[in-house]
Design an enzyme around this catalytic site. Structure first.
Site, PDB file in Angstrom:
ATOM      1  N   HIS A   1      38.712 -26.623 -15.091  1.00 37.80           N
ATOM      2  CA  HIS A   1      39.064 -26.549 -13.672  1.00 37.80           C
ATOM      3  C   HIS A   1      38.016 -25.690 -12.984  1.00 37.80           C
ATOM      4  O   HIS A   1      37.857 -24.512 -13.307  1.00 37.80           O
ATOM      5  CB  HIS A   1      40.457 -25.955 -13.474  1.00 37.80           C
ATOM      6  CG  HIS A   1      40.915 -26.031 -12.044  1.00 37.80           C
ATOM      7  ND1 HIS A   1      41.622 -27.103 -11.545  1.00 37.80           N
ATOM      8  CD2 HIS A   1      40.759 -25.180 -11.009  1.00 37.80           C
ATOM      9  CE1 HIS A   1      41.886 -26.910 -10.279  1.00 37.80           C
ATOM     10  NE2 HIS A   1      41.366 -25.747  -9.923  1.00 37.80           N
ATOM     11  N   CYS A   2      37.302 -26.282 -12.039  1.00 38.38           N
ATOM     12  CA  CYS A   2      36.141 -25.621 -11.441  1.00 38.38           C
ATOM     13  C   CYS A   2      36.517 -24.953 -10.118  1.00 38.38           C
ATOM     14  O   CYS A   2      36.932 -25.628  -9.175  1.00 38.38           O
ATOM     15  CB  CYS A   2      35.020 -26.643 -11.205  1.00 38.38           C
ATOM     16  SG  CYS A   2      33.530 -25.917 -10.477  1.00 38.38           S
TER      17      CYS A   2
END
Length: 284
Positions: free
Chosen positions: A104-105
């Protein structure tokens, strides 16, 4: 004029790939991986672990799943109520299971997975080139600053600030992009780099490694003319991925009764051993 043309091209590609990375939603597993209402009710109402294992085994036997949990159990998500496809993981931020989840960026405020991993790589690549181009074009004015040719105080501050920011982002992006290039060359996700996928014969960090060229095609597709464009071209649908040696990653859940009979294996002894290897591990 040439400088402005290159600048605008890189800027458009940078914005385009960033937009695709942000607004391309991660893909959830298909309906066939979700428990039906009847199976879900039967599973939740059942208190005996061995019967719960049988319920999951019946569902998984019909699905193309080859990876397992660390203890050899079925990869089952109790939040989404589904059998996880290979390389699928649950994202606690997105509150959903994501196909081929990488991470998850926070940069794009989105989950990077099968649907947008190519866009994320292109975003890193064009951001790197953009920073490099800015640093290269500003550097000559930085030299003039040291030689005293720039007399305007404000312009000196702007030149120093722009060069510092460009170099800072270039260095950080270079390490991040280089790391993801290494992952693509090995056909691994960030999660798989930290924890190797588990197959029938145990963990294998190279289980999905098909060779450099085929690994690139997994992410960018077979059409080379589309590799540098933020257009979806990845192979497959995210539910199944070719493996380096399918025989090494074979899931006994997929072996039907006819195959047991052909191999001359007695089902009863095998069933007792299989029950212990199919321990349920709820993953989040």
């Amino acid at each position: 004029v040439a400088y402005l043309v290159v600048f605008h091209i890189l800027f458009v590609l940078f914005v385009w790939t960033y937009w695709k990375s942000v607004f391309t939603l991660p893909i959830q597993p298909g309906k066939k991986f979700h428990m039906s209402y009847a199976d879900q009710e039967r599973y939740e109402n059942e208190e005996r672990p061995e019967v719960q294992r049988q319920i999951l085994a019946e569902i998984a036997r019909k699905l193309p799943v080859y990876t397992r949990t660390g203890n050899g159990g079925i990869r089952f998500c109790d939040r989404c109520q589904l059998i996880k496809p290979d390389r699928c993981h649950h994202c606690s931020v997105c509150a959903m299971c994501v196909l081929k989840m990488d991470h998850h960026c926070p940069w794009v405020n989105n989950c990077i997975g099968f649907s947008n991993y190519k866009f994320f790589l292109l975003f890193l690549a064009y951001s790197l080139l953009y920073c490099l181009y800015i640093a290269a074009t500003v550097f000559k004015y930085f030299i003039k600053y040291w030689t005293g040719e720039l007399t305007n105080g404000r312009s000196k501050f702007h030149i120093l600030f722009l060069l510092f920011v460009a170099i800072m982002f270039f260095v950080s992006l270079m390490f991040l992009f280089g790391y993801h290039c290494w992952l693509v060359s090995r056909n691994r996700s960030t999660l798989e780099a930290f924890s190797a996928p588990v197959f029938q014969n145990g963990p294998d960090k190279n289980g999905f490694n098909l060779g450099f060229v085929k690994n690139l095609q997994q992410v960018f597709g077979e059409e080379k003319k589309l590799w540098l464009l933020p257009i979806a071209s990845s192979q497959g649908d995210g539910h199944f991925f070719p493996m380096r040696a399918l025989s090494e990653a074979r899931n006994p859940l997929l072996i039907n009764e006819e195959q047991w009979e052909e191999d001359g294996i007695d089902e009863e002894p095998q069933g007792s051993g299989e029950a212990s290897s199919l321990a349920i591990e709820r993953e989040t």
